[in-house]
Design an enzyme around this catalytic site. Structure first.
Site, PDB file in Angstrom:
ATOM      1  N   SER A  62     -22.099  21.438 -70.944  1.00 36.41           N
ATOM      2  CA  SER A  62     -22.344  21.468 -69.502  1.00 36.41           C
ATOM      3  C   SER A  62     -21.715  20.239 -68.839  1.00 36.41           C
ATOM      4  O   SER A  62     -21.414  19.235 -69.490  1.00 36.41           O
ATOM      5  CB  SER A  62     -23.843  21.509 -69.213  1.00 36.41           C
ATOM      6  OG  SER A  62     -24.459  20.304 -69.634  1.00 36.41           O
ATOM      7  N   HIS A  63     -21.537  20.338 -67.538  1.00 40.15           N
ATOM      8  CA  HIS A  63     -20.965  19.221 -66.779  1.00 40.15           C
ATOM      9  C   HIS A  63     -21.757  17.934 -67.020  1.00 40.15           C
ATOM     10  O   HIS A  63     -21.179  16.882 -67.302  1.00 40.15           O
ATOM     11  CB  HIS A  63     -20.935  19.566 -65.291  1.00 40.15           C
ATOM     12  CG  HIS A  63     -20.410  18.455 -64.447  1.00 40.15           C
ATOM     13  ND1 HIS A  63     -21.240  17.515 -63.867  1.00 40.15           N
ATOM     14  CD2 HIS A  63     -19.141  18.121 -64.099  1.00 40.15           C
ATOM     15  CE1 HIS A  63     -20.494  16.654 -63.194  1.00 40.15           C
ATOM     16  NE2 HIS A  63     -19.222  17.001 -63.314  1.00 40.15           N
ATOM     17  N   ALA A  64     -23.076  18.000 -66.915  1.00 40.09           N
ATOM     18  CA  ALA A  64     -23.914  16.799 -67.084  1.00 40.09           C
ATOM     19  C   ALA A  64     -23.707  16.171 -68.457  1.00 40.09           C
ATOM     20  O   ALA A  64     -23.599  14.946 -68.585  1.00 40.09           O
ATOM     21  CB  ALA A  64     -25.383  17.147 -66.866  1.00 40.09           C
TER      22      ALA A  64
END
Length: 102
Positions: A62-64
């Protein structure tokens, strides 16, 4: 103690900062623990300020998770209901190696 997926190794503590969207970005201070539903590229500047990241959804790609690893800050993703279970401004500890938030 809350559990999620380890996303970026390390441990950090700080006040939880519940961020619902870009309208809350100005509330984030250096050393806060970013707590949100998910992040996208618009959120990237916050990663240079916060001590750690907790998201309600996401996985290791994921981006995070990716940006937290790049910035070398602890992150735990996939923590169900984190935004409602953690209190804004209350101290929390994020263990990005174990996947826990306490």
């Amino acid at each position: 103690m809350l559990h999620g997926r380890p996303a970026s190794a390390g441990t950090a503590s700080g006040p939880a900062r519940i961020v619902r969207g870009p309208e809350d970005f100005d509330r984030v201070r250096r050393g806060d623990v970013l707590v949100c539903h998910f992040t996208d590229p618009a959120w990237t500047p916050l990663f240079g300020v916060v001590a750690a990241v907790v998201t309600e959804v996401g996985g290791p790609l994921s981006h995070a998770a990716i940006v937290a690893r790049e910035q070398r800050i602890p992150a735990v993703v996939g923590v169900a209901d984190a935004m409602s279970l953690l209190d804004d401004s209350k101290p929390v500890t994020v263990d990005g190696t174990a996947g826990t938030v306490s």
